[in-house]
Motif scaffolding. Structure first.
Motif, PDB file in Angstrom:
ATOM      1  N   THR A 146      12.923   7.006  -0.112  1.00  0.00           N
ATOM      2  CA  THR A 146      12.925   6.326  -1.403  1.00  0.00           C
ATOM      3  C   THR A 146      11.887   6.965  -2.327  1.00  0.00           C
ATOM      4  O   THR A 146      11.044   7.775  -1.885  1.00  0.00           O
ATOM      5  N   VAL A 147      11.936   6.594  -3.599  1.00  0.00           N
ATOM      6  CA  VAL A 147      10.947   7.087  -4.554  1.00  0.00           C
ATOM      7  C   VAL A 147       9.551   6.728  -4.086  1.00  0.00           C
ATOM      8  O   VAL A 147       8.631   7.566  -4.102  1.00  0.00           O
ATOM      9  N   LEU A 148       9.360   5.487  -3.649  1.00  0.00           N
ATOM     10  CA  LEU A 148       8.041   5.047  -3.178  1.00  0.00           C
ATOM     11  C   LEU A 148       7.587   5.863  -1.977  1.00  0.00           C
ATOM     12  O   LEU A 148       6.429   6.300  -1.898  1.00  0.00           O
ATOM     13  N   GLU A 149       8.492   6.095  -1.029  1.00  0.00           N
ATOM     14  CA  GLU A 149       8.143   6.850   0.177  1.00  0.00           C
ATOM     15  C   GLU A 149       7.827   8.307  -0.159  1.00  0.00           C
ATOM     16  O   GLU A 149       6.956   8.917   0.483  1.00  0.00           O
ATOM     17  N   ASN A 150       8.521   8.865  -1.148  1.00  0.00           N
ATOM     18  CA  ASN A 150       8.206  10.231  -1.576  1.00  0.00           C
ATOM     19  C   ASN A 150       6.790  10.327  -2.130  1.00  0.00           C
ATOM     20  O   ASN A 150       6.057  11.265  -1.825  1.00  0.00           O
ATOM     21  N   VAL A 151       6.414   9.354  -2.942  1.00  0.00           N
ATOM     22  CA  VAL A 151       5.070   9.374  -3.518  1.00  0.00           C
ATOM     23  C   VAL A 151       4.010   9.193  -2.432  1.00  0.00           C
ATOM     24  O   VAL A 151       2.940   9.797  -2.483  1.00  0.00           O
ATOM     25  N   ALA A 152       4.338   8.380  -1.412  1.00  0.00           N
ATOM     26  CA  ALA A 152       3.375   8.085  -0.353  1.00  0.00           C
ATOM     27  C   ALA A 152       3.326   9.159   0.725  1.00  0.00           C
ATOM     28  O   ALA A 152       2.435   9.130   1.588  1.00  0.00           O
ATOM     29  N   PHE A 153       4.244  10.129   0.671  1.00  0.00           N
ATOM     30  CA  PHE A 153       4.365  11.075   1.787  1.00  0.00           C
ATOM     31  C   PHE A 153       3.073  11.865   2.017  1.00  0.00           C
ATOM     32  O   PHE A 153       2.617  12.032   3.148  1.00  0.00           O
ATOM     33  N   GLY A 154       2.478  12.372   0.931  1.00  0.00           N
ATOM     34  CA  GLY A 154       1.252  13.144   1.094  1.00  0.00           C
ATOM     35  C   GLY A 154       0.122  12.313   1.663  1.00  0.00           C
ATOM     36  O   GLY A 154      -0.709  12.814   2.443  1.00  0.00           O
ATOM     37  N   LEU A 155       0.081  11.047   1.315  1.00  0.00           N
ATOM     38  CA  LEU A 155      -0.956  10.153   1.846  1.00  0.00           C
ATOM     39  C   LEU A 155      -0.755   9.929   3.337  1.00  0.00           C
ATOM     40  O   LEU A 155      -1.717   9.765   4.089  1.00  0.00           O
ATOM     41  N   GLU A 156       0.518   9.909   3.759  1.00  0.00           N
ATOM     42  CA  GLU A 156       0.803   9.805   5.193  1.00  0.00           C
ATOM     43  C   GLU A 156       0.274  11.028   5.926  1.00  0.00           C
ATOM     44  O   GLU A 156      -0.290  10.923   7.030  1.00  0.00           O
ATOM     45  N   MET A 157       0.427  12.215   5.308  1.00  0.00           N
ATOM     46  CA  MET A 157      -0.097  13.438   5.912  1.00  0.00           C
ATOM     47  C   MET A 157      -1.626  13.407   5.996  1.00  0.00           C
ATOM     48  O   MET A 157      -2.221  14.029   6.879  1.00  0.00           O
ATOM     49  N   GLN A 158      -2.252  12.662   5.087  1.00  0.00           N
ATOM     50  CA  GLN A 158      -3.710  12.515   5.137  1.00  0.00           C
ATOM     51  C   GLN A 158      -4.148  11.535   6.215  1.00  0.00           C
ATOM     52  O   GLN A 158      -5.337  11.442   6.522  1.00  0.00           O
ATOM     53  N   GLY A 159      -3.182  10.777   6.784  1.00  0.00           N
ATOM     54  CA  GLY A 159      -3.520   9.812   7.823  1.00  0.00           C
ATOM     55  C   GLY A 159      -3.831   8.427   7.295  1.00  0.00           C
ATOM     56  O   GLY A 159      -4.368   7.586   8.033  1.00  0.00           O
ATOM     57  N   MET A 160      -3.492   8.152   6.051  1.00  0.00           N
ATOM     58  CA  MET A 160      -3.782   6.840   5.460  1.00  0.00           C
ATOM     59  C   MET A 160      -2.844   5.789   6.066  1.00  0.00           C
ATOM     60  O   MET A 160      -1.648   6.038   6.212  1.00  0.00           O
ATOM     61  N   PRO A 161      -3.351   4.590   6.429  1.00  0.00           N
ATOM     62  CA  PRO A 161      -2.494   3.527   6.984  1.00  0.00           C
ATOM     63  C   PRO A 161      -1.360   3.160   6.032  1.00  0.00           C
ATOM     64  O   PRO A 161      -1.498   3.280   4.809  1.00  0.00           O
ATOM     65  N   LYS A 162      -0.249   2.694   6.591  1.00  0.00           N
ATOM     66  CA  LYS A 162       0.970   2.481   5.811  1.00  0.00           C
ATOM     67  C   LYS A 162       0.774   1.517   4.650  1.00  0.00           C
ATOM     68  O   LYS A 162       1.174   1.813   3.509  1.00  0.00           O
ATOM     69  N   ALA A 163       0.190   0.364   4.908  1.00  0.00           N
ATOM     70  CA  ALA A 163       0.031  -0.632   3.844  1.00  0.00           C
ATOM     71  C   ALA A 163      -0.807  -0.076   2.694  1.00  0.00           C
ATOM     72  O   ALA A 163      -0.485  -0.274   1.522  1.00  0.00           O
ATOM     73  N   GLU A 164      -1.855   0.646   3.042  1.00  0.00           N
ATOM     74  CA  GLU A 164      -2.743   1.196   2.017  1.00  0.00           C
ATOM     75  C   GLU A 164      -2.050   2.282   1.207  1.00  0.00           C
ATOM     76  O   GLU A 164      -2.165   2.330  -0.027  1.00  0.00           O
ATOM     77  N   ARG A 165      -1.293   3.167   1.887  1.00  0.00           N
ATOM     78  CA  ARG A 165      -0.650   4.269   1.154  1.00  0.00           C
ATOM     79  C   ARG A 165       0.486   3.769   0.269  1.00  0.00           C
ATOM     80  O   ARG A 165       0.702   4.292  -0.831  1.00  0.00           O
ATOM     81  N   LEU A 166       1.222   2.741   0.717  1.00  0.00           N
ATOM     82  CA  LEU A 166       2.284   2.195  -0.113  1.00  0.00           C
ATOM     83  C   LEU A 166       1.709   1.490  -1.341  1.00  0.00           C
ATOM     84  O   LEU A 166       2.279   1.567  -2.436  1.00  0.00           O
ATOM     85  N   LYS A 167       0.592   0.808  -1.165  1.00  0.00           N
ATOM     86  CA  LYS A 167      -0.057   0.162  -2.300  1.00  0.00           C
ATOM     87  C   LYS A 167      -0.500   1.205  -3.320  1.00  0.00           C
ATOM     88  O   LYS A 167      -0.275   1.048  -4.542  1.00  0.00           O
ATOM     89  N   LYS A 168      -1.097   2.289  -2.845  1.00  0.00           N
ATOM     90  CA  LYS A 168      -1.554   3.335  -3.756  1.00  0.00           C
ATOM     91  C   LYS A 168      -0.370   4.022  -4.423  1.00  0.00           C
ATOM     92  O   LYS A 168      -0.425   4.360  -5.611  1.00  0.00           O
ATOM     93  N   ALA A 169       0.701   4.227  -3.665  1.00  0.00           N
ATOM     94  CA  ALA A 169       1.886   4.875  -4.228  1.00  0.00           C
ATOM     95  C   ALA A 169       2.489   4.012  -5.340  1.00  0.00           C
ATOM     96  O   ALA A 169       2.942   4.533  -6.366  1.00  0.00           O
ATOM     97  N   ARG A 170       2.503   2.696  -5.159  1.00  0.00           N
ATOM     98  CA  ARG A 170       3.017   1.803  -6.206  1.00  0.00           C
ATOM     99  C   ARG A 170       2.163   1.895  -7.461  1.00  0.00           C
ATOM    100  O   ARG A 170       2.682   1.854  -8.582  1.00  0.00           O
ATOM    101  N   GLU A 171       0.848   2.021  -7.289  1.00  0.00           N
ATOM    102  CA  GLU A 171      -0.043   2.146  -8.443  1.00  0.00           C
ATOM    103  C   GLU A 171       0.251   3.427  -9.220  1.00  0.00           C
ATOM    104  O   GLU A 171       0.262   3.426 -10.456  1.00  0.00           O
ATOM    105  N   GLN A 172       0.530   4.512  -8.489  1.00  0.00           N
ATOM    106  CA  GLN A 172       0.829   5.774  -9.159  1.00  0.00           C
ATOM    107  C   GLN A 172       2.189   5.714  -9.863  1.00  0.00           C
ATOM    108  O   GLN A 172       2.347   6.266 -10.954  1.00  0.00           O
ATOM    109  N   LEU A 173       3.157   5.053  -9.252  1.00  0.00           N
ATOM    110  CA  LEU A 173       4.459   4.900  -9.897  1.00  0.00           C
ATOM    111  C   LEU A 173       4.336   4.071 -11.176  1.00  0.00           C
ATOM    112  O   LEU A 173       4.994   4.356 -12.182  1.00  0.00           O
ATOM    113  N   LYS A 174       3.492   3.052 -11.154  1.00  0.00           N
ATOM    114  CA  LYS A 174       3.274   2.256 -12.359  1.00  0.00           C
ATOM    115  C   LYS A 174       2.631   3.098 -13.447  1.00  0.00           C
ATOM    116  O   LYS A 174       2.951   2.967 -14.633  1.00  0.00           O
ATOM    117  N   MET A 175       1.752   4.014 -13.060  1.00  0.00           N
ATOM    118  CA  MET A 175       1.075   4.877 -14.009  1.00  0.00           C
ATOM    119  C   MET A 175       2.057   5.774 -14.752  1.00  0.00           C
ATOM    120  O   MET A 175       1.863   6.088 -15.927  1.00  0.00           O
TER     121      MET A 175
END
Length: 396
Positions: A125-154
């Motif tokens: 999904t669009v959200l998962e695409n934005v969060a993908f790099g954060l997953e590679m950084q090892g960020m926990p799922k809830a945290e990376r999805l929250k950050k990805a939503r913030e970037q999509l809103k931006m």
């Protein structure tokens, strides 16, 4: 503070670097070297420094070496000679010599990239695409999805978070790519012709969005483009490349005003000066105006009077002409006609032309509370017709 430093970088594609590098030092051309060794010179003796918060645009025609140089900054292209330094905290890491672990760290924590082709994964999904790099950084799922939503809103795509990339337009997909890169929160953002495949209107909108995002995020951006108007619009500095070499590096205004070679001069010949030039590069200095009885002549029947270097009054054939001070907040629809405006020396040409349209008069330029020159129709016509300073005039 410098974030990226490229020092004497040569990039060669081929298996005969031991023969090719000495030929480069002897001044052989790219075509000559290709015929002699079969190697392709991608970049030759590149030197450039990008400071924190700058947008540096690498530009030139296809094959000039701009994308090749960009890809050296994150280690995608191997450097044959020289150094490509990227800041990591208090140290500068040489991307040409770092080990695999350091390279992975730099790519996930310090340098991110936006591609021309969007490079989105269609099964996410669009959200998962934005969060993908954060997953590679090892960020926990809830945290990376929250950050990805913030970037999509931006980037105004938060309502599209659960859609797949193929449900979005080209411009929207490119904004997803931007959101993904910004979500990584890296110091350096590399952008390889990210808007070139888009329609002109969408492209212009994304350029404006990038400028606004940069004001808030203050990233260090290296942006590749073959479009000079795009480079002049978004760049704080521009490096123009030809045949693998950087032939001029300067601010957008100086690139237009003082092209260093005929190649650069041809590039800038048809650019739109409204987006680049400022008042102090167009004005007629006070020293070039006639002075009589302590008054400065603007024309046969209009005069300026100064007091301690400041504008005191403007006189016309029927007496004093009204004056007013312009600021970026001035509502032009309320500007009175036949009024001489006092403007800052660095007023953008676009603002000055629009002010002239509403006020119907010339402008007086100030710098540090001192009157330094005027802007009139003659100055505007020269700029619009490309009659501003060129190489021959500078040399003279």
């Amino acid at each position: 503070m410098s974030v990226v430093k490229i020092e004497n970088v040569d990039i060669v594609f081929g298996d005969n670097k031991a023969k090719t590098l000495p030929l480069m030092d002897k001044g052989h051309t790219r075509d000559q070297i290709l015929g002699m060794t079969g190697d392709v010179v991608g970049v030759q003796n590149a030197n450039i420094e990008v400071n924190e918060g700058e947008i540096c645009v690498l530009m030139g025609l296809s094959g000039s070496g701009k994308s090749t140089l960009l890809r050296a900054v994150n280690g995608l292209n191997r450097i044959a000679r020289g150094r490509c330094l990227v800041r990591d905290g208090d140290i500068m890491v040489d991307m040409a010599k770092c080990d695999d672990a350091t390279l992975r760290h730099m790519r996930t924590r310090r340098v991110s990239m936006v591609f021309q082709s969007f490079a989105l994964m269609p099964w996410l999904t669009v959200l998962e695409n934005v969060a993908f790099g954060l997953e590679m950084q090892g960020m926990p799922k809830a945290e990376r999805l929250k950050k990805a939503r913030e970037q999509l809103k931006m980037v105004s795509l938060d309502k599209w978070a659960d859609k797949k990339p193929d449900e979005l337009s080209g411009g929207m997909r490119q904004r997803v790519g931007l959101a993904r890169a910004f979500a990584m929160d890296t110091d350096v953002l590399l952008m390889d012709e990210p808007f070139s495949a888009l329609d002109p209107l969408i492209r212009s909108q994304l350029q404006d969005e990038l400028i606004e995002l940069q004001k808030r995020l203050n990233k260090t951006i290296i942006f590749v483009s073959h479009d000079l108007d795009e480079a002049l619009k978004i760049g704080s500095k521009i490096a123009i490349m030809e045949s693998a070499r950087i032939i001029q590096e300067d601010t957008p205004e100086q690139i237009v005003l003082n092209p260093s070679t005929e190649y650069v001069e041809r590039f800038v010949a048809h650019t739109n000066p409204l987006n680049v030039l400022c008042g102090n590069s167009l004005m007629t200095p006070l020293a070039q105006l006639a002075v009589k009885e302590d008054r400065i002549s603007v024309s046969d029947d209009i005069w300026l009077t100064l007091e301690n270097g400041k504008l005191a009054s403007v006189q016309g054939p029927k007496g004093d002409i009204p004056t007013a001070r312009w600021t970026p907040e001035t509502i032009l629809a309320n500007v009175p006609e036949n009024t001489v405006f006092i403007v800052p020396a660095n007023i953008a040409m676009r603002d000055a032309v629009e002010l002239r349209y509403h006020s119907n008069m010339f402008m007086v330029l100030e710098d540090k509370d001192q009157c330094i020159g005027i802007l009139n129709d003659h100055n505007f016509y020269h700029a619009l017709l490309g009659k501003h300073f060129g190489r021959e005039e500078v040399a003279a």
